[in-house]
Design a protein around this motif. Structure first.
Motif, short mmCIF file in Angstrom:
data_model
loop_
_atom_site.label_atom_id
_atom_site.label_comp_id
_atom_site.label_asym_id
_atom_site.label_seq_id
_atom_site.Cartn_x
_atom_site.Cartn_y
_atom_site.Cartn_z
N SER A 78 -2.11 -4.99 -1.21
CA SER A 78 -2.01 -3.66 -1.21
C SER A 78 -0.53 -3.24 -2.07
CB SER A 78 -1.64 -3.28 0.14
OG SER A 78 -1.48 -1.74 0.42
N ALA A 79 0.62 -3.97 -1.99
CA ALA A 79 1.47 -3.79 -2.93
C ALA A 79 1.18 -3.91 -4.25
CB ALA A 79 2.50 -4.35 -2.31
N ILE A 80 0.82 -4.91 -4.47
CA ILE A 80 0.13 -5.39 -5.91
C ILE A 80 -0.61 -4.19 -6.64
CG2 ILE A 80 -1.20 -7.01 -7.51
CD1 ILE A 80 -0.27 -9.28 -5.52
N TYR A 81 -1.60 -3.83 -5.75
CA TYR A 81 -2.56 -2.77 -6.38
C TYR A 81 -1.70 -1.28 -6.43
CZ TYR A 81 -7.42 -0.62 -6.29
OH TYR A 81 -8.43 -0.12 -6.76
N ALA A 82 -0.93 -0.97 -5.41
CA ALA A 82 -0.23 0.18 -5.32
C ALA A 82 0.65 0.28 -6.77
CB ALA A 82 0.66 0.36 -4.11
N PHE A 168 -4.69 10.45 8.87
CA PHE A 168 -3.78 10.52 7.67
C PHE A 168 -4.53 10.52 6.27
CE2 PHE A 168 -0.17 9.46 4.98
CZ PHE A 168 0.84 9.88 5.40
N HIS A 169 -3.94 11.79 5.47
CA HIS A 169 -4.14 11.90 4.18
C HIS A 169 -3.16 11.33 3.12
CE1 HIS A 169 -6.27 14.21 0.77
NE2 HIS A 169 -4.86 14.39 0.45
N PHE A 170 -3.58 10.69 2.28
CA PHE A 170 -2.59 10.01 1.33
C PHE A 170 -3.00 10.30 -0.04
CE2 PHE A 170 -1.37 6.11 -1.06
CZ PHE A 170 0.12 6.48 -0.95
N ASP A 171 -2.26 11.26 -0.85
CA ASP A 171 -2.64 11.34 -2.05
C ASP A 171 -1.55 10.52 -2.81
OD1 ASP A 171 -4.09 13.40 -3.48
OD2 ASP A 171 -3.27 14.76 -2.03
N TYR A 172 -2.19 9.33 -3.80
CA TYR A 172 -1.38 8.28 -3.95
C TYR A 172 -0.23 8.51 -5.07
CZ TYR A 172 -0.20 4.28 -6.63
OH TYR A 172 0.62 3.25 -7.21
N SER A 173 0.63 7.96 -4.97
CA SER A 173 2.04 7.73 -5.82
C SER A 173 2.79 6.61 -5.42
CB SER A 173 2.79 9.06 -6.04
OG SER A 173 3.73 9.22 -4.95
N ILE A 174 3.41 6.15 -6.47
CA ILE A 174 4.25 4.87 -6.05
C ILE A 174 5.42 5.23 -5.01
CG2 ILE A 174 6.14 3.37 -7.09
CD1 ILE A 174 3.89 1.90 -7.59
N ALA A 238 -6.74 -0.92 3.51
CA ALA A 238 -7.62 -0.27 2.83
C ALA A 238 -7.46 -0.41 1.59
CB ALA A 238 -7.94 1.11 3.10
N ILE A 239 -6.15 0.06 1.15
CA ILE A 239 -5.63 -0.05 -0.17
C ILE A 239 -5.63 -1.66 -0.66
CG2 ILE A 239 -3.69 0.03 -1.85
CD1 ILE A 239 -2.84 2.55 -0.35
N GLY A 240 -5.36 -2.51 0.14
CA GLY A 240 -5.59 -3.88 -0.39
C GLY A 240 -6.86 -4.33 -0.38
N ASP A 241 -7.86 -4.02 0.42
CA ASP A 241 -9.17 -4.37 0.48
C ASP A 241 -9.70 -3.92 -0.79
OD1 ASP A 241 -9.34 -5.84 2.75
OD2 ASP A 241 -9.93 -4.41 3.79
N MET A 242 -9.18 -2.67 -1.34
CA MET A 242 -9.88 -1.77 -2.39
C MET A 242 -9.64 -2.80 -3.91
SD MET A 242 -12.16 0.40 -1.68
CE MET A 242 -12.30 -0.81 -0.14
N ALA A 243 -8.45 -3.61 -3.77
CA ALA A 243 -8.26 -4.44 -5.00
C ALA A 243 -9.11 -5.35 -5.34
CB ALA A 243 -6.82 -5.03 -4.43
N LEU A 244 -10.11 -5.65 -4.33
CA LEU A 244 -11.41 -6.24 -4.65
C LEU A 244 -12.18 -5.83 -5.60
CD1 LEU A 244 -11.86 -9.21 -3.55
CD2 LEU A 244 -10.09 -8.07 -2.08
#
Length: 303
Positions: A78-82, A168-174, A238-244
Motif C-alpha cells: 500500500s505504501a509502495i503503491y501510494a 470513506f471517500h479518498f481522492d488520492y494524493s501522497i 485495498a490500495i495494497g491489493d491494487m498493487a497487483l
C-alpha cells in the motif's frame, strides 16, 4: 513523468503477525522496468509482484512460488503503491512482512528515509476504460470503473457498537494518504484472535499492532486514531491489493464489505478483457500525467 525507485538500501527488523518471529527486511533500488519483486534470502527464491503468484487471500494477501510464500504483503505494498514506486526489491529472511504497528505509517517513514529517485524510463499507468464488478450472494461488492482521477470509496457494515456502518471517500494524493489512510491500523475481534492462536496463527498479534475488540468495545487503552479508523484501514488494504495490477491505477475503486479475496478476483477479472483497460505512457498522455503530477506535487517539492 518518469519511473521511480528509492535512492538507497534501507533495512528494518520487525515481528511477523502470524508466526511472531523476528523478520529482517531490506528495500533495495532496482533499474527501470524491473517492477516490484520479493526475494526470500533464506531460501534464495524470487517472487514477482504479479496476480498470478497470489496463492492465498483468506487472512491476508499471500504470494507464493515453488512452495515458498510471503504473507501479509498488503500494508507494505500500500505504501509502495501510494508513493508511485515502480521498481524495488524487497528482501526478507522469513515468510512474512513485518507487521510494525499494524498500519502503513512506518513503511511511509521507511520510504521517505530511503528517498525517492526518478529514473530514465517513462512511467506507465493502467487506465480503467470499462466498469468491472465482482459481487457475492450476500451483498459484498468490489468494482473498478472509469474516472479521470484516482479514487477509493469503501463502505463497511459490522454488527458491533464500536464499528457499525462506516463510509470513506479518498481522492488520492501522497499527503492525504499519509494523513488520512496510512495511520489506520488493522483490527480484529478477541474471539477470532483466540481461535487463530489455537491453530498457530496471529502469534505476533497484540494491541501494539492491531485494534482489538471484544463483543462490545475496543480494548486498546489508547483508543482510535480516527473515529472511522476501521474503514480507512480497509482502503489502506485495498490500495495494497491494487498493487497487483502492476501499474498505478487511474480510475475509481468502490467496495461494499470488500476483502482481499474479492480484490484478487477483481484484478483477475479486469485483465480478462483488454477492452476493460489501457496501459498508458505518462510521457505521452499529458492529461493523465497531470493526475499524477498533482498527486505527487507536494511530495516531490519536499524532496
Amino acid at each position: 513523468m518518469k519511473q521511480r525507485t528509492i535512492k538507497k538500501d534501507i533495512e528494518i527488523v520487525g515481528i511477523g503477525l502470524h508466526k511472531g518471529v523476528p523478520v529482517k527486511m531490506r528495500l533495495e533500488p532496482m533499474p527501470s522496468n524491473s517492477g516490484i519483486i520479493i526475494y526470500r534470502s533464506d531460501v534464495a527464491v524470487t517472487i514477482p509482484l504479479k496476480k498470478e503468484f497470489v496463492v492465498d487471500t483468506k487472512m491476508a494477501t499471500v504470494l507464493g512460488k515453488d512452495g515458498v510464500i510471503v504473507s501479509t504483503i498488503e500494508h507494505l505494498l500500500s505504501a509502495i503503491y501510494a508513493y508511485g514506486i515502480d521498481n524495488l526489491r524487497i528482501v526478507l529472511d522469513n515468510d512474512e512482512i513485518p507487521i510494525l504497528d499494524g498500519s502503513a505509517s512506518g513503511y511511509c517513514m521507511l520510504i521517505e528515509e530511503a528517498g525517492i529517485a526518478e529514473q530514465e524510463e517513462s512511467k506507465k499507468a493502467i487506465k480503467i476504460k470499462k466498469e468491472v464488478v465482482v459481487t457475492t450472494e450476500d451483498g459484498k461488492r468490489v468494482s473498478l470503473k472509469p474516472s479521470n482521477r484516482i479514487v477509493y470509496d469503501f463502505e463497511i457494515k459490522f454488527n458491533h457498537p464500536a464499528i457499525g456502518n462506516q463510509k470513506f471517500h479518498f481522492d488520492y494524493s501522497i499527503e492525504d494518504y499519509k494523513e488520512s489512510i496510512a495511520k489506520a491500523r488493522t483490527f480484529g475481534f478477541l474471539h477470532e484472535v483466540q481461535y487463530l492462536r489455537s491453530i498457530g496463527l496471529a502469534l505476533g498479534g497484540s494491541m501494539e499492532n492491531a485494534i482489538v475488540l471484544d463483543e462490545t468495545k475496543i480494548l486498546n487503552p489508547e483508543g482510535l486514531r480516527y473515529d472511522d479508523e476501521f474503514v480507512r484501514h480497509k482502503i489502506l488494504d485495498a490500495i495494497g491489493d491494487m498493487a497487483l495490477l502492476e501499474y498505478t491505477m487511474i480510475g475509481e475503486y468502490e467496495a461494499v464489505a470488500g476483502s482481499h479475496h474479492l480484490n484478487h478476483l477483481l484484478t483477475k477479472k479486469l485483465y480478462e478483457d483488454k477492452d476493460n483497460y489501457e496501459i498508458i505512457d505518462l510521457e505521452e498522455a499529458s492529461s493523465e500525467a497531470k493526475v499524477f503530477e498533482l498527486a505527487f506535487a507536494k511530495q516531490l517539492s519536499a524532496e
